[in-house]
Design an enzyme around this catalytic site. Structure first.
Site, short mmCIF file in Angstrom:
data_model
loop_
_atom_site.label_atom_id
_atom_site.label_comp_id
_atom_site.label_asym_id
_atom_site.label_seq_id
_atom_site.Cartn_x
_atom_site.Cartn_y
_atom_site.Cartn_z
N GLY A 40 0.83 -1.21 0.00
CA GLY A 40 0.00 0.00 0.00
C GLY A 40 0.85 1.24 0.00
O GLY A 40 2.03 1.19 0.38
N CYS A 69 5.05 -6.30 1.80
CA CYS A 69 5.49 -4.90 1.86
C CYS A 69 4.72 -4.14 2.94
O CYS A 69 4.97 -4.36 4.11
CB CYS A 69 5.36 -4.26 0.48
N TYR A 70 3.75 -3.29 2.59
CA TYR A 70 2.98 -2.61 3.63
C TYR A 70 2.37 -3.64 4.57
O TYR A 70 2.31 -3.45 5.78
CB TYR A 70 1.89 -1.74 3.00
N HIS A 103 7.80 -7.68 -3.49
CA HIS A 103 6.49 -8.03 -4.06
C HIS A 103 6.55 -9.36 -4.81
O HIS A 103 6.95 -9.41 -5.98
CB HIS A 103 6.02 -6.92 -5.01
N GLU A 152 4.08 -11.04 -5.88
CA GLU A 152 2.93 -11.19 -6.79
C GLU A 152 3.24 -10.72 -8.22
O GLU A 152 2.50 -11.05 -9.14
CB GLU A 152 1.71 -10.45 -6.23
N ASP A 181 -16.78 -12.05 -23.13
CA ASP A 181 -17.57 -12.09 -21.90
C ASP A 181 -19.03 -12.43 -22.17
O ASP A 181 -19.61 -13.28 -21.51
CB ASP A 181 -17.48 -10.74 -21.17
N SER A 201 -20.34 -13.88 -24.73
CA SER A 201 -20.52 -15.22 -25.30
C SER A 201 -20.43 -16.28 -24.20
O SER A 201 -21.23 -17.21 -24.15
CB SER A 201 -19.44 -15.51 -26.35
N LYS A 218 -10.32 -12.24 -16.46
CA LYS A 218 -10.54 -12.46 -17.89
C LYS A 218 -10.07 -13.83 -18.37
O LYS A 218 -10.77 -14.53 -19.09
CB LYS A 218 -9.83 -11.36 -18.68
N1 LIG Z 1 -23.78 -5.22 -30.78
C1 LIG Z 1 -24.16 -5.63 -29.56
N2 LIG Z 1 -25.30 -6.35 -29.43
C2 LIG Z 1 -25.71 -6.76 -28.23
N3 LIG Z 1 -25.06 -6.48 -27.09
C3 LIG Z 1 -23.96 -5.77 -27.16
C4 LIG Z 1 -23.43 -5.31 -28.38
N4 LIG Z 1 -22.28 -4.63 -28.12
C5 LIG Z 1 -22.11 -4.67 -26.81
N5 LIG Z 1 -23.11 -5.34 -26.20
C6 LIG Z 1 -23.32 -5.54 -24.76
O1 LIG Z 1 -22.44 -4.68 -24.04
C7 LIG Z 1 -21.57 -5.43 -23.21
C8 LIG Z 1 -20.20 -4.80 -23.15
O2 LIG Z 1 -19.58 -4.88 -24.41
P1 LIG Z 1 -18.07 -5.30 -24.63
O3 LIG Z 1 -17.64 -4.64 -25.86
O4 LIG Z 1 -17.31 -5.08 -23.39
O5 LIG Z 1 -18.11 -6.85 -25.03
P2 LIG Z 1 -18.09 -8.23 -24.25
O6 LIG Z 1 -19.01 -9.16 -24.89
O7 LIG Z 1 -18.39 -7.99 -22.82
O8 LIG Z 1 -16.70 -8.87 -24.42
P3 LIG Z 1 -15.25 -8.29 -24.65
O9 LIG Z 1 -15.06 -7.16 -23.67
O10 LIG Z 1 -14.38 -9.44 -24.38
O11 LIG Z 1 -15.23 -7.87 -26.09
C9 LIG Z 1 -21.56 -6.84 -23.83
O12 LIG Z 1 -21.26 -7.81 -22.86
C10 LIG Z 1 -22.96 -6.98 -24.37
O13 LIG Z 1 -23.84 -7.36 -23.33
N1 LIG Z 2 4.78 -1.04 -1.72
C1 LIG Z 2 4.45 -0.87 -0.44
O1 LIG Z 2 3.63 -1.58 0.12
C2 LIG Z 2 5.09 0.30 0.25
C3 LIG Z 2 4.84 0.34 1.72
C4 LIG Z 2 5.27 1.66 2.38
N2 LIG Z 2 4.47 2.73 1.85
C5 LIG Z 2 6.75 1.90 2.13
O2 LIG Z 2 7.11 2.83 1.42
O3 LIG Z 2 7.56 1.18 2.63
#
Ligand SMILES: Nc1ncnc2c1ncn2[C@@H]1O[C@H](COP(=O)(O)OP(=O)(O)OP(=O)(O)O)[C@@H](O)[C@H]1O
Ligand SMILES: NC(=O)CC[C@H](N)C(=O)O
Ligand SMILES: O=c1[nH]c(=O)c2[nH+]cn([C@@H]3O[C@H](COP(=O)(O)O)[C@@H](O)[C@H]3O)c2[nH]1
Length: 692
Positions: free
Chosen positions: A210, A241-242, A344, A346, A402, A404, A547
């Site tokens: 943090g 870290c923090y 870190h 991660e 998403d 689909s 994702k």
């Molecule tokens: N042409 C479309 N027809 C129907 N729904 C749509 C259309 N475009 C976007 N959407 C809706 O908006 C949402 C957000 O769109 P987005 O472009 O983020 O696509 P996604 O399907 O979520 O997938 P990705 O982000 O992986 O492309 C979609 O999940 C869908 O529900």
């Molecule tokens: N990356 C961190 O978690 C930093 C922790 C704290 N702020 C430091 O400077 O030590």
């Protein structure tokens, strides 16, 4: 002179009388808020709903009688924190200056409800009081907006870890590493309460990094009762870290400002002579800490980002690794199962970091690591089947990953009570509506995707508009209207329908982690406003997934690679890739060029190495060219390709020249109206991925 000083002077006041100020500052659900333009007539309710979009707090009677607008306000009084229930509809905004306001959004969500919310919802309760409007108990938010269907139901029994976020930019990566180790985990703000922890039933806890310094007056801390609970339940804790500094300070160690900030690579020297009890507890042996098991090297590169230093470790702790800068680069108290690292693990810049986190999860906490997509998929299908009763789900499907995957999951659970539709905006990829329909119907047997051709309407409304934000707003509005039309044409009663949304875990993290509000760069159109407007509950079956987990779920559900590995395509589509006014002709020109571009990338084996690639058309820029013996005066097409992991930052893709040459050649020869092709070599930031 500032406004306050000028007004004071005009009123003949002295500097000592200037106790009033023009900028309010207070906290809302743990995030600091500054209001430079508050007016005396502004109410707290107006500010929460209209400025911050926290619509869980309702306007009911408007007279402070019904309680729908209740929030808690915490303030310092006589050296103690006092909490009050306040009617936000009556409270002047300026009355909360210097206070902490908690709204229903700060209490819990449907996935992570507060114990009280969970109980109220489980017993089908509503807010007490004659009006029974939705208010502080969060029923409405819990039951409707924030995932109308509880996708966590029954999952309490599985192995799970809690990652507590102290505001690091990379906290979500800790979750990734834990899930990669096969254990389900969630990220929660460090402002969580003991009941948040107990209702989650974690087997272990990880404390993130943090930006604060633990010794600062306003630094965030884990509450004392959580530490007591950890102690009582003997919960293993891993501080990063923090998180390490917080643990050391809370347990009796000391943290101070270091003499130099350490940022970037450091060499971690692992101790081989740490005394440990053997697994059966019979004798002490010397060796490595369990956190470093399986890491053969004597020293490993790690990534640091800190300025503070643990100068004294708590009683019972000892050092298990060091660097040239600190003795306490990694520490443990094996008896209490407490571990901490100053670096870190991660991030990928710490190559053996994932192994260290896995060791904590499997060896220290003792999880089996059996969380997998196959079981998860089955559980989600059961939850949807059980919760849905006789209800219908309507879903807007774009053909993106998403929507689909969400469609495939819901269809599998409730069959033809799922009604998917797609809007052909005229701003999609070439032949997209047709291709998506064929592909999804083939791979999701029995599903029928309804395509609504709204292209003429979109072109008509966009005529003459070239300002990007105006275009985005028009497209967003038309989408909502198309959705409403689609749903009403289905003839299903709204109260029997839920709306499918493809919310992912990063969106959930965005609203629950410990971060201040970020500035809006572009208005992203999505269907987020729909449930409110259409008075529909939502179902968000992907809200627990990252994702690539969504992609794995898509594979599990039998979707083809072309559906789950495709580049994202923004909702406003070609509308934000035609720079300036959008017309049917420009959309056709751009989709033809884009199609060639993507086809060539696939052929040359580059598509999967790129995060997102697309063509952009500059219809207002014309350049002179020569084709055959003729002068041409036509438009410019720009090719964009970026590599990215999170789409928040991105690098332009280093495309081989021969591939570029082939694409350029084909576009100029095959697409009428384009006589010049350029390649975009800007990274994000400072550029964004899309051009508008
Ligand atoms: N042409 C479309 N027809 C129907 N729904 C749509 C259309 N475009 C976007 N959407 C809706 O908006 C949402 C957000 O769109 P987005 O472009 O983020 O696509 P996604 O399907 O979520 O997938 P990705 O982000 O992986 O492309 C979609 O999940 C869908 O529900
Ligand atoms: N990356 C961190 O978690 C930093 C922790 C704290 N702020 C430091 O400077 O030590
Ligand atoms: O669904 C969407 N609706 C939108 O309005 C929208 N605008 C940008 N994007 C996508 O978001 C990612 C980051 O894009 P930017 O760097 O241009 O902000 C990239 O993947 C963009 O394609 C959108 N997606």
């Amino acid at each position: 002179m500032d406004v306050a000083a000028a007004a004071a002077k005009a009123a003949g006041l002295q500097a000592k009388d200037l106790r009033w100020k023009t900028r309010l500052s207070f906290f809302v659900n743990g995030s600091k808020v500054e209001v430079p333009d508050a007016e005396p007539h502004h109410t707290l309710l107006w500010f929460l709903r209209d400025r911050l979009g926290l619509t869980g707090t309702k306007l009911g009677c408007g007279e402070g009688g019904c309680g729908a607008c209740t929030v808690t306000v915490a303030s310092y009084e006589d050296g103690q924190v006092a909490h009050r229930a306040v009617n936000a509809c009556l409270a002047p905004l300026c009355s909360v200056d210097g206070c902490h306001v908690t709204t229903v959004e700060g209490i819990g969500t449907s996935a992570t409800p507060h114990a009280v919310q969970r109980r109220v919802a489980e017993l089908h309760g509503s807010q007490p009081g004659p009006e029974a409007t939705d208010g502080f108990d969060g029923k409405r938010r819990f039951g409707r907006f924030d995932g109308g269907v509880d996708m966590m139901a029954g999952m309490e029994k599985q192995e799970r870890l809690l990652v507590i976020d102290f505001g690091s930019q990379v906290s979500h990566l800790i979750c990734r590493r834990v899930r990669e180790a096969g254990v389900y985990c969630e990220l929660r703000s460090c402002l969580l309460t003991l009941s948040d922890v107990t209702s989650f039933h974690p087997q272990g806890i990880i404390l993130s990094g943090g930006p604060h310094s633990v010794y600062d007056k306003d630094a965030p801390h884990l509450s004392k009762d959580i530490w007591s609970y950890i102690d009582e339940k003997k919960l293993p804790v891993f501080g990063i870290c923090y998180g390490l500094q917080e643990m050391c300070q809370a347990l009796g160690g000391k943290v101070e400002a270091g003499t130099k900030r350490e940022f970037g690579h450091a060499e971690l020297l692992i101790r081989n002579d740490v005394a440990h009890l053997t697994k059966d507890g019979s004798k002490k042996v010397k060796g490595r800490s369990p956190v470093f098991e399986g890491i053969a090297a004597e020293s490993v590169p790690v990534w640091m980002s800190h300025g503070d230093k643990v100068t004294e470790i708590p009683p019972g702790f000892h050092s298990i690794a060091y660097t040239s800068n600190t003795e306490f680069a990694a520490v443990e108290d094996q008896d209490r199962h407490f571990y901490g690292v100053q670096f870190h693990p991660e991030v990928t810049h710490t190559p053996s970091g994932a192994a260290m986190i896995k060791n904590f999860v499997l060896k220290v906490v003792g999880c089996k690591g059996e969380w997998n997509m196959h079981d998860f998929c089955q559980k989600q299908i059961d939850i949807i089947m059980n919760k849905m009763g006789e209800k219908y789900v309507v879903g807007a499907v774009s053909g993106g990953v998403d929507s689909s995957v969400a469609a495939a999951l819901v269809h599998k659970a409730i069959g033809d009570r799922f009604r998917p539709f797609m809007v052909d905006t005229g701003l999609l990829r070439k032949d997209e509506a047709k291709i998506v329909k064929e592909r999804l119907e083939k791979h999701i047997p029995g599903m029928k995707l309804k395509v609504l051709d709204e292209s003429a309407h979109f072109y008509k409304e966009l005529a003459g508009v070239s300002e990007p934000e105006k275009k985005r707003k028009i497209i967003g509005r038309l989408f909502v209207e198309a959705f409403e039309k689609a749903v009403s044409e289905m003839g299903l009663p709204h109260e029997k329908c839920l709306l499918l949304q493809g919310t992912l875990y990063p969106d959930v993290i965005e609203s629950t982690s410990y971060k201040g509000p970020s500035s809006i760069i572009k208005t992203h159109h999505n269907v987020g406003g729909l449930p409110d407007r259409m008075k529909m509950e939502v179902i968000e079956p992907l809200r627990l997934l990252f994702k690539d987990e969504v992609r794995a779920l898509g594979n599990e559900l039998g979707l083809p690679v072309t559906s789950v590995m495709r580049h994202p395509f923004p909702g406003p589509g070609l509308g934000i890739r035609i720079i300036g006014e959008v017309t049917k002709e420009s959309a056709e020109t751009l989709s033809a060029a884009d199609d060639i571009y993507i086809e060539e990338l696939r052929k040359a084996g580059h598509y999967d190495k790129i995060g997102q690639a697309f063509a952009v058309l500059l219809p207002t820029v014309r350049s002179v060219g020569v084709m055959g013996d003729h002068r041409t005066y036509e438009n410019v097409c720009v090719l964009r390709a970026v590599t990215t992991t999170d789409f928040m930052t991105a690098d332009w893709y280093d495309m081989p020249h021969d591939v570029l040459a082939r694409i350029s050649n084909r576009i100029i020869n095959e697409v009428k109206g384009i006589n010049r092709v350029c390649y975009d070599v800007s990274s994000k930031p400072p550029a964004t991925i899309e051009w508008e």
